[in-house]
Design an enzyme around this catalytic site. Structure first.
Site, short mmCIF file in Angstrom:
data_model
loop_
_atom_site.label_atom_id
_atom_site.label_comp_id
_atom_site.label_asym_id
_atom_site.label_seq_id
_atom_site.Cartn_x
_atom_site.Cartn_y
_atom_site.Cartn_z
N TRP A 163 5.14 1.84 -2.56
CA TRP A 163 4.12 0.80 -2.32
C TRP A 163 3.91 -0.10 -3.54
O TRP A 163 2.85 -0.68 -3.70
CB TRP A 163 2.76 1.40 -1.92
CG TRP A 163 2.77 2.50 -0.95
CD1 TRP A 163 2.23 3.73 -1.11
CD2 TRP A 163 3.35 2.49 0.38
NE1 TRP A 163 2.43 4.50 0.01
CE2 TRP A 163 3.11 3.77 0.94
CE3 TRP A 163 4.04 1.54 1.12
CZ2 TRP A 163 3.55 4.12 2.21
CZ3 TRP A 163 4.48 1.89 2.38
CH2 TRP A 163 4.22 3.16 2.91
N ARG A 274 -18.91 -26.28 19.48
CA ARG A 274 -18.24 -25.68 20.64
C ARG A 274 -19.26 -25.31 21.72
O ARG A 274 -20.13 -24.45 21.49
CB ARG A 274 -17.48 -24.43 20.20
CG ARG A 274 -16.80 -23.67 21.31
CD ARG A 274 -15.66 -24.47 21.89
NE ARG A 274 -14.94 -23.69 22.90
CZ ARG A 274 -13.95 -24.18 23.61
NH1 ARG A 274 -13.56 -25.45 23.45
NH2 ARG A 274 -13.33 -23.42 24.50
N GLY A 345 -12.49 -17.86 19.35
CA GLY A 345 -11.75 -17.55 20.57
C GLY A 345 -10.25 -17.55 20.33
O GLY A 345 -9.78 -17.05 19.30
N GLU A 369 -5.91 0.19 -4.18
CA GLU A 369 -6.89 0.49 -5.25
C GLU A 369 -7.92 1.50 -4.74
O GLU A 369 -9.07 1.49 -5.16
CB GLU A 369 -7.59 -0.76 -5.79
CG GLU A 369 -6.68 -1.90 -6.19
CD GLU A 369 -5.72 -1.56 -7.31
OE1 GLU A 369 -6.10 -0.78 -8.21
OE2 GLU A 369 -4.59 -2.09 -7.29
C1 LIG Z 1 -0.58 -3.94 0.04
C2 LIG Z 1 -0.53 -2.74 -0.86
C3 LIG Z 1 -0.14 -2.90 -2.19
C4 LIG Z 1 -0.05 -1.80 -3.03
N1 LIG Z 1 0.40 -1.97 -4.32
C5 LIG Z 1 0.55 -0.89 -5.12
C6 LIG Z 1 1.09 -1.04 -6.43
O1 LIG Z 1 1.39 -2.15 -6.89
N2 LIG Z 1 1.28 0.09 -7.18
C7 LIG Z 1 0.96 1.33 -6.72
O2 LIG Z 1 1.14 2.30 -7.45
N3 LIG Z 1 0.43 1.51 -5.47
C8 LIG Z 1 0.23 0.42 -4.66
N4 LIG Z 1 -0.28 0.59 -3.39
C9 LIG Z 1 -0.61 1.94 -2.93
C10 LIG Z 1 -2.10 2.20 -2.78
O3 LIG Z 1 -2.75 2.25 -4.01
C11 LIG Z 1 -2.24 3.48 -1.96
O4 LIG Z 1 -1.73 3.20 -0.67
C12 LIG Z 1 -3.67 3.93 -1.84
O5 LIG Z 1 -4.14 4.43 -3.07
C13 LIG Z 1 -3.83 5.02 -0.77
O6 LIG Z 1 -2.88 6.02 -0.93
P1 LIG Z 1 -2.06 6.55 0.37
O7 LIG Z 1 -1.49 5.36 1.03
O8 LIG Z 1 -1.15 7.61 -0.08
O9 LIG Z 1 -3.16 7.13 1.33
P2 LIG Z 1 -3.76 8.64 1.28
O10 LIG Z 1 -4.19 8.98 -0.08
O11 LIG Z 1 -2.82 9.53 1.99
O12 LIG Z 1 -5.04 8.44 2.21
C14 LIG Z 1 -4.91 8.15 3.61
C15 LIG Z 1 -6.28 8.06 4.23
O13 LIG Z 1 -6.91 9.33 4.15
C16 LIG Z 1 -8.31 9.19 3.98
N5 LIG Z 1 -8.69 9.91 2.76
C17 LIG Z 1 -7.94 10.21 1.68
N6 LIG Z 1 -8.64 10.87 0.75
C18 LIG Z 1 -9.88 11.03 1.26
C19 LIG Z 1 -11.09 11.61 0.76
N7 LIG Z 1 -11.17 12.20 -0.47
N8 LIG Z 1 -12.19 11.57 1.55
C20 LIG Z 1 -12.14 10.97 2.78
N9 LIG Z 1 -11.04 10.40 3.27
C21 LIG Z 1 -9.93 10.43 2.54
C22 LIG Z 1 -8.58 7.68 3.88
O14 LIG Z 1 -9.00 7.19 5.12
C23 LIG Z 1 -7.23 7.10 3.52
O15 LIG Z 1 -7.06 5.76 3.98
C24 LIG Z 1 -0.39 -0.50 -2.54
C25 LIG Z 1 -0.79 -0.36 -1.21
C26 LIG Z 1 -0.87 -1.45 -0.37
C27 LIG Z 1 -1.32 -1.26 1.04
#
Ligand SMILES: Cc1cc2nc3c(=O)[nH]c(=O)nc-3n(C[C@H](O)[C@H](O)[C@H](O)COP(=O)(O)OP(=O)(O)OC[C@H]3O[C@@H](n4cnc5c(N)ncnc54)[C@H](O)[C@@H]3O)c2cc1C
Length: 388
Positions: A163, A274, A345, A369
């Protein structure tokens, strides 16, 4: 308590507003058309070059960069004002240098790194990326597995990141890796400066994201990094990484306020024009309450964001506030943009309007983040005093 910007920051905000109106807004139709054609979210190279020239001439580069490198060293409060304005357009342009990696570098780089990495970054000559997330560890980066091991004067890095934004353009990537498995996030994670093209630094996959964005999967295969490119103190990379993430979170809250304000302005302009069933939409209580809720929540998010920025500028501890504003502002803007799409709409469903790009951007901002739920958990944990 005074939430008024000082004169100098108000003038800067007006200048950025003019830049957005005169330079970024006219490019929106082209940005939307390119994204609708499946070409991704970006600018034509000529437009990018011109925006760089104009913004540099206006003195909008290095706003929060250290003065010793020619930056303006502006406080977080001023940057909230700037980012709120920039958030109001979907034209993807970042005033160089992007703040989060700047703050991490400024806080940790030694003299040699300041000269080799920070100075050109502040001058807008380089682009950077950050590699934290891994397939098994995103929201919980302490679970990262990518390993850096000493070999003579060098470090050899093996692992996988996912990511990661901007990697192909990035001249260097700040790469987080485990240097002491036992200690983990408490003294066992370090940051490294990895140059583009370093052998073993492999961009394995381009991942199309919603809203025309791309992220990348990286493979680190015996990636050899010279010893002096360890950023900061060995094992102490987690705290500066949090500083970096915090900078982005405040920035994202300000962007969200800007996006929500634009969506609200669009509702307020359109609803009186509208007519349905003989009455303008503005006379329907459903739409009136959307407007009221949006205005109220934008006001709250704006004040909370300025409050958090002000506390950071005072050197206060703001971990709770940062999580509050990141979660609140992104969720708030997501809902306001959705209401604007509903008000318009079928027009709100088109790729000719900026609303769908704002929605897609906010959808990703609710994840990166730190997802909303993680931030809510952090706030509760801080308030309840739980250790984990
Ligand atoms: C457009 C985009 C750009 C990005 N750019 C970067 C980048 O430049 N560098 C980089 O290193 N990363 C990047 N990321 C990664 C991003 O930081 C991670 O996707 C994010 O931190 C979430 O990690 P994950 O996807 O593994 O979700 P997970 O940690 O698996 O979490 C999945 C879901 O589980 C739930 N969850 C998790 N933990 C808990 C908790 N403690 N309590 C309750 N619910 C919880 C939440 O609903 C969460 O959405 C990017 C992501 C996106 C979408």
């Amino acid at each position: 308590m005074n939430f008024e910007l000082i004169e100098e920051h108000r003038m800067l905000k007006d200048l950025v507003a003019r830049f957005v109106k005169d330079e970024l807004m006219p490019l929106e139709a082209g940005v939307l058309a390119r994204e609708a054609e499946g070409k991704g979210l970006g600018l034509a190279p000529d437009d990018h070059k011109r925006l760089d020239e104009v913004s540099k001439t206006l003195g909008l580069w290095g706003l929060d960069a250290p003065e010793e490198f020619g930056g303006s060293d502006l406080p977080n409060v001023a940057m909230v004002a700037v980012n709120e304005i920039l958030g109001g357009t979907v034209t993807p342009y970042t005033l160089p240098p992007d703040s989060p990696n700047l703050r991490m570098l400024a806080a940790t780089a030694n003299d040699r790194q300041r000269e080799a990495y920070l100075a050109p970054y502040v001058a807008g000559e380089t682009i950077s990326a950050i590699g934290i997330s891994e397939p098994q560890a995103g929201g919980d980066p302490a679970g990262m597995l990518t390993r850096a091991v000493r070999d003579g004067d060098d470090w050899v890095i093996n692992g996988r990141k996912i990511w990661v934004s901007r990697v192909p353009e990035a001249d260097f990537t700040i790469l987080m890796a485990v240097t002491d498995r036992e200690k983990g996030a408490r003294g066992g994670i370090s940051a490294f400066l990895v140059d583009k093209g370093t052998p073993g630094f492999i961009v394995a996959r381009r991942i199309p994201m919603i809203g025309g964005a791309f992220t990348y999967e990286l493979v680190l295969e015996n990636c050899r990094v010279e010893g002096w490119k360890l950023l900061g103190v060995e094992g102490q990379g987690f705290a500066p990484m949090q500083l970096r993430l915090g900078t982005r979170r405040v920035q994202m809250a300000a962007w969200s306020v800007g996006m929500a304000q634009r969506a609200l302005d669009m509702i307020c302009e359109y609803a009186p024009q509208r007519k349905t069933f003989g009455l303008p939409l503005s006379e329907r209580q459903a739409i009136q309450w959307w407007v009221t809720d949006a205005a109220t929540r934008i006001h709250a998010a704006r004040l909370m964001t300025y409050d958090c920025a002000w506390k950071i500028d005072q050197g206060r501890e703001t971990r709770t506030e940062m999580s509050m504003i990141k979660a609140y502002a992104t969720e708030m803007a997501w809902e306001v943009v959705d209401r604007a799409m509903q008000t318009f709409g079928a027009m709100g469903m088109t790729k000719e309007m900026p609303l769908q790009l704002m929605a897609a951007k906010l959808r990703t901002m609710r994840i990166y983040e730190g997802p909303t739920e993680v931030h809510k958990w952090v706030v509760a944990r801080n308030l309840l005093g739980s250790k984990r």
